[in-house]
Every structure is written in structure tokens, then in C-alpha cells.
Design a protein around this motif. Structure first.
Motif, mmCIF file in Angstrom:
data_model
loop_
_atom_site.group_PDB
_atom_site.id
_atom_site.type_symbol
_atom_site.label_atom_id
_atom_site.label_comp_id
_atom_site.label_asym_id
_atom_site.label_seq_id
_atom_site.Cartn_x
_atom_site.Cartn_y
_atom_site.Cartn_z
ATOM 1 N N VAL A 126 -6.144 12.678 -4.981
ATOM 2 C CA VAL A 126 -6.207 11.452 -4.190
ATOM 3 C C VAL A 126 -6.612 10.264 -5.051
ATOM 4 C CG1 VAL A 126 -7.347 10.315 -2.246
ATOM 5 C CG2 VAL A 126 -6.734 12.722 -2.090
ATOM 6 N N VAL A 127 -7.562 10.500 -5.953
ATOM 7 C CA VAL A 127 -8.103 9.367 -6.714
ATOM 8 C C VAL A 127 -7.358 9.102 -8.021
ATOM 9 C CG1 VAL A 127 -10.392 9.531 -5.753
ATOM 10 C CG2 VAL A 127 -9.805 10.895 -7.738
ATOM 11 N N GLN A 128 -6.470 10.018 -8.420
ATOM 12 C CA GLN A 128 -5.773 9.830 -9.701
ATOM 13 C C GLN A 128 -4.939 8.553 -9.696
ATOM 14 O OE1 GLN A 128 -3.461 13.252 -10.840
ATOM 15 N NE2 GLN A 128 -5.278 14.477 -11.188
ATOM 16 N N ASP A 129 -4.231 8.347 -8.605
ATOM 17 C CA ASP A 129 -3.391 7.146 -8.508
ATOM 18 C C ASP A 129 -3.477 6.662 -7.075
ATOM 19 O OD1 ASP A 129 -1.515 5.161 -8.592
ATOM 20 O OD2 ASP A 129 -0.124 6.267 -9.876
ATOM 21 N N ILE A 130 -4.588 6.029 -6.749
ATOM 22 C CA ILE A 130 -4.922 5.756 -5.354
ATOM 23 C C ILE A 130 -3.892 4.851 -4.684
ATOM 24 C CG2 ILE A 130 -6.562 3.917 -5.998
ATOM 25 C CD1 ILE A 130 -6.677 6.236 -2.915
ATOM 26 N N ASP A 131 -3.311 3.913 -5.430
ATOM 27 C CA ASP A 131 -2.354 2.988 -4.805
ATOM 28 C C ASP A 131 -1.084 3.715 -4.358
ATOM 29 O OD1 ASP A 131 -4.090 0.891 -5.152
ATOM 30 O OD2 ASP A 131 -3.335 0.438 -7.162
ATOM 31 N N VAL A 132 -0.546 4.552 -5.255
ATOM 32 C CA VAL A 132 0.649 5.337 -4.906
ATOM 33 C C VAL A 132 0.318 6.319 -3.777
ATOM 34 C CG1 VAL A 132 2.331 7.029 -5.746
ATOM 35 C CG2 VAL A 132 1.664 5.113 -7.195
ATOM 36 N N THR A 133 -0.851 6.971 -3.908
ATOM 37 C CA THR A 133 -1.262 7.949 -2.885
ATOM 38 C C THR A 133 -1.343 7.295 -1.517
ATOM 39 O OG1 THR A 133 -2.524 9.182 -4.522
ATOM 40 C CG2 THR A 133 -3.070 9.587 -2.222
ATOM 41 N N ARG A 134 -1.960 6.122 -1.466
ATOM 42 C CA ARG A 134 -2.143 5.428 -0.181
ATOM 43 C C ARG A 134 -0.783 5.136 0.480
ATOM 44 N NH1 ARG A 134 -6.748 2.862 1.167
ATOM 45 N NH2 ARG A 134 -7.433 2.541 -0.976
ATOM 46 N N ILE A 135 0.179 4.653 -0.329
ATOM 47 C CA ILE A 135 1.514 4.329 0.202
ATOM 48 C C ILE A 135 2.204 5.607 0.693
ATOM 49 C CG2 ILE A 135 3.830 3.544 -0.469
ATOM 50 C CD1 ILE A 135 2.304 1.626 -2.480
ATOM 51 N N THR A 136 2.128 6.676 -0.133
ATOM 52 C CA THR A 136 2.783 7.944 0.222
ATOM 53 C C THR A 136 2.182 8.532 1.495
ATOM 54 O OG1 THR A 136 3.205 8.374 -2.108
ATOM 55 C CG2 THR A 136 3.400 10.244 -0.621
ATOM 56 N N LEU A 137 0.851 8.525 1.593
ATOM 57 C CA LEU A 137 0.191 9.088 2.784
ATOM 58 C C LEU A 137 0.566 8.293 4.035
ATOM 59 C CD1 LEU A 137 -3.393 10.181 1.661
ATOM 60 C CD2 LEU A 137 -1.224 11.381 1.493
ATOM 61 N N ALA A 138 0.671 6.973 3.883
ATOM 62 C CA ALA A 138 1.063 6.137 5.035
ATOM 63 C C ALA A 138 2.483 6.489 5.487
ATOM 64 C CB ALA A 138 0.975 4.659 4.669
ATOM 65 N N LYS A 139 3.391 6.713 4.523
ATOM 66 C CA LYS A 139 4.768 7.089 4.867
ATOM 67 C C LYS A 139 4.800 8.448 5.565
ATOM 68 C CE LYS A 139 7.291 4.684 1.152
ATOM 69 N NZ LYS A 139 7.941 4.916 -0.162
ATOM 70 N N LEU A 140 4.031 9.394 5.041
ATOM 71 C CA LEU A 140 3.979 10.727 5.657
ATOM 72 C C LEU A 140 3.457 10.625 7.084
ATOM 73 C CD1 LEU A 140 2.557 12.726 2.610
ATOM 74 C CD2 LEU A 140 4.822 13.045 3.628
ATOM 75 N N HIS A 141 2.426 9.809 7.246
ATOM 76 C CA HIS A 141 1.825 9.600 8.571
ATOM 77 C C HIS A 141 2.871 9.045 9.536
ATOM 78 C CE1 HIS A 141 -1.121 7.827 11.473
ATOM 79 N NE2 HIS A 141 -1.721 8.967 11.213
ATOM 80 N N ASP A 142 3.664 8.097 9.058
ATOM 81 C CA ASP A 142 4.689 7.457 9.901
ATOM 82 C C ASP A 142 5.730 8.450 10.405
ATOM 83 O OD1 ASP A 142 3.459 5.051 9.606
ATOM 84 O OD2 ASP A 142 4.834 4.272 8.085
ATOM 85 N N VAL A 143 6.048 9.454 9.570
ATOM 86 C CA VAL A 143 7.079 10.412 9.996
ATOM 87 C C VAL A 143 6.477 11.671 10.634
ATOM 88 C CG1 VAL A 143 8.851 9.604 8.394
ATOM 89 C CG2 VAL A 143 7.254 11.372 7.645
ATOM 90 N N GLY A 144 5.176 11.613 10.959
ATOM 91 C CA GLY A 144 4.567 12.700 11.723
ATOM 92 C C GLY A 144 4.147 13.912 10.914
ATOM 93 N N LEU A 161 -13.136 6.438 0.238
ATOM 94 C CA LEU A 161 -11.743 6.192 0.627
ATOM 95 C C LEU A 161 -11.416 6.776 1.998
ATOM 96 C CD1 LEU A 161 -10.163 7.172 -2.797
ATOM 97 C CD2 LEU A 161 -10.534 4.853 -1.946
ATOM 98 N N LEU A 162 -12.272 7.671 2.481
ATOM 99 C CA LEU A 162 -11.946 8.383 3.720
ATOM 100 C C LEU A 162 -11.636 7.442 4.871
ATOM 101 C CD1 LEU A 162 -14.188 11.526 4.277
ATOM 102 C CD2 LEU A 162 -11.720 11.387 4.015
ATOM 103 N N LYS A 163 -12.390 6.350 4.936
ATOM 104 C CA LYS A 163 -12.215 5.471 6.099
ATOM 105 C C LYS A 163 -10.898 4.699 6.056
ATOM 106 C CE LYS A 163 -14.939 1.550 4.314
ATOM 107 N NZ LYS A 163 -15.387 2.050 3.007
ATOM 108 N N SER A 164 -10.267 4.636 4.872
ATOM 109 C CA SER A 164 -9.042 3.830 4.787
ATOM 110 C C SER A 164 -7.780 4.652 4.542
ATOM 111 C CB SER A 164 -9.192 2.788 3.675
ATOM 112 O OG SER A 164 -9.299 3.439 2.422
ATOM 113 N N LEU A 165 -7.911 5.974 4.353
ATOM 114 C CA LEU A 165 -6.726 6.807 4.108
ATOM 115 C C LEU A 165 -6.293 7.502 5.393
ATOM 116 C CD1 LEU A 165 -7.528 8.580 0.713
ATOM 117 C CD2 LEU A 165 -5.823 6.806 1.099
ATOM 118 N N PRO A 166 -4.983 7.574 5.649
ATOM 119 C CA PRO A 166 -4.515 8.281 6.851
ATOM 120 C C PRO A 166 -4.549 9.798 6.634
ATOM 121 C CG PRO A 166 -2.648 7.345 5.654
ATOM 122 C CD PRO A 166 -3.878 6.954 4.900
#
Length: 258
Positions: A126-144, A161-166
């Protein structure tokens, strides 16, 4: 490529159980490699090699497709309709272009409903590349697609980061669970993780439950979802299907909780 083509890879499934009732809530797909000379190998022994020769993405896709195919087949037989399939994701996969889209395509291809598949990513990824991770997790969240943070507690980095990651779930690392009941330090960490999960409204799963004392300690402190050898060893696809059909494993920790 040959490893995947020759069928030396296969999946085992580790059930996730409600320790209060024995109900099977989820199953985690675990990849194994039958090596010609070294025998049966777990991922720790070969994921690093796969990454070094650029096979991690292909290996990850194979695991995802194979697990989703099994899960879809069970569901078509009316089995495991309220269970979740959990699949591990390597760091290389998570930051690859189009990862969320490829996962969504596989889940859609097998007709699996929103929320029925959960990807497990380790805390260190999660912390290795937080910006890419955040975008990817948001996309995954969007598709269920659900996301769980695996091996939680082994790093300190994700707390902020817990409070801001999906994220949907935390899995308590087995190193804190193995000696529960004997090591007060482990109990302090586990209690803190339980409180965190409650505060953020996250599911919580304990990994590596191998003793009755650990199970009872977890139940006493409010963590009831778990996996580990006390509940079940990793089993083949047809055994997992039979277990989901049965719906539960036999557990009785009531004497210890009395």
C-alpha cells in the motif's frame, strides 16, 4: 510461461469461518507449484522468481481467472451464494497499467456479482506507491471489487492512510495470532487492531488461528472471523465446494468462553 502452461500450478482454498457458529463466510485462493524436484512449493518460494522474469502479471491473471472460474462453477450449483472469494495480489500487479480494468473484466466474464470478490494486498504494498495504489483502489471500489489489507500490523505505515483509502477489511497477521493467550504483547496489538477496525467500520479477519486458546481470546475481544489450521487446512476446489454446500465447519468454543 512454461510453468503456467504445463499445469504445475494449482489452487488450494483456505476457508474463512465465523468462530461463533462455524459458518463458512469466505474462501481464500492460494496458489501452489508442484516443482519437479523440490516438491510442493508455497508462493513465498516462487513469487519472487516470477517477478524477476516478468511473469508476475501472467501468474496473477492465471490465479484470478482460475479462482473466478471455480467460484462461478460453485455458484451455478447454488453453492456459496453469500460467500466471498478472496484473491491475493502482488505488488507488480497492483501498479500495472489497466489492472483494475482487467480484474473487472474477469469478474464480469464469469458473471460474479458486485461485492463477491475481494482482493488482498499486503500492508507493505500500500505504501510503496501510494498515489498509484489510491487510484487503483478507487477504480476497484467503483466496479464493486472489495479490498482487504493482508498481514495487517506488520508495518506501521498504513494507519494514517486507513481513513482515506477505500478498504473493506483488515486481516490480522498470523504472527500476532499464533501465540495469543501466551504473549501479552500480541494481545495488546490485536486489541488495538480490533479497535481500529471498529472505528473505521471495517471487516476484521484473524489469520493463522491454530490453537483453541487463540480462538477463544479473539472471540472474547470481539473478533469472530478467522482462518487457520484449527478451523481448516487449505483444501482442493472440490473439497471447498463440498464445504460450502455443507455451509459450516464444526466449532465449539463455548466452554472456554463460559
Amino acid at each position: 510461461q512454461n510453468v503456467i502452461e504445463t499445469g504445475a500450478l494449482f489452487l488450494r482454498y483456505l476457508p474463512e469461518v465465523d468462530m461463533r457458529t462455524g459458518k463458512v463466510l469466505a474462501t481464500e485462493a492460494l496458489v501452489r507449484w508442484q516443482h519437479p524436484t523440490r516438491g510442493l512449493l508455497a508462493p513465498d518460494s516462487f513469487i519472487g522468481v516470477a517477478e524477476s522474469i516478468n511473469l508476475a502479471g501472467e501468474l496473477g491473471r492465471w490465479v484470478m481467472r482460475t479462482a473466478c472460474a471455480d467460484f462461478a462453477r460453485w455458484r451455478e450449483g447454488g453453492v456459496g451464494l453469500d460467500a466471498v472469494l478472496r484473491v491475493n495480489v502482488s505488488p507488480v500487479q497492483l501498479v500495472a497499467d489497466g489492472f483494475a480494468e482487467s480484474v473487472a473484466a474477469i469478474v464480469s466474464e464469469f458473471g460474479l456479482p458486485r461485492g463477491s470478490v475481494c482482493l488482498e494486498i499486503t500492508e507493505s504494498i500500500v505504501v510503496q506507491d501510494i498515489d498509484v495504489t489510491r487510484i487503483t483502489l478507487a477504480k476497484l471500489h467503483d466496479v464493486g471489487i472489495q479490498v482487504a489489507i493482508d498481514d495487517f500490523g506488520t508495518g506501521y505505515s498504513v494507519l494514517s492512510l486507513l481513513k482515506s483509502l477505500p478498504v473493506d477489511a483488515l486481516k490480522i497477521d498470523k504472527s500476532f495470532v499464533r501465540d495469543l493467550g501466551a504473549d501479552p504483547g500480541d494481545l495488546a496489538i490485536v486489541r488495538a487492531i480490533i479497535a481500529l477496525a471498529e472505528a473505521f467500520g471495517l471487516q476484521l479477519v484473524a489469520e493463522g488461528v491454530e490453537t483453541e486458546t487463540a480462538a477463544i481470546t479473539l472471540l472474547r475481544h470481539g473478533c469472530h472471523r478467522a482462518q487457520g489450521f484449527l478451523l481448516s487446512r487449505p483444501i482442493a476446489s472440490d473439497q471447498m465446494e463440498a464445504l460450502l454446500r455443507r455451509g459450516r465447519v464444526s466449532v465449539d468454543f463455548s466452554a472456554g468462553l463460559a
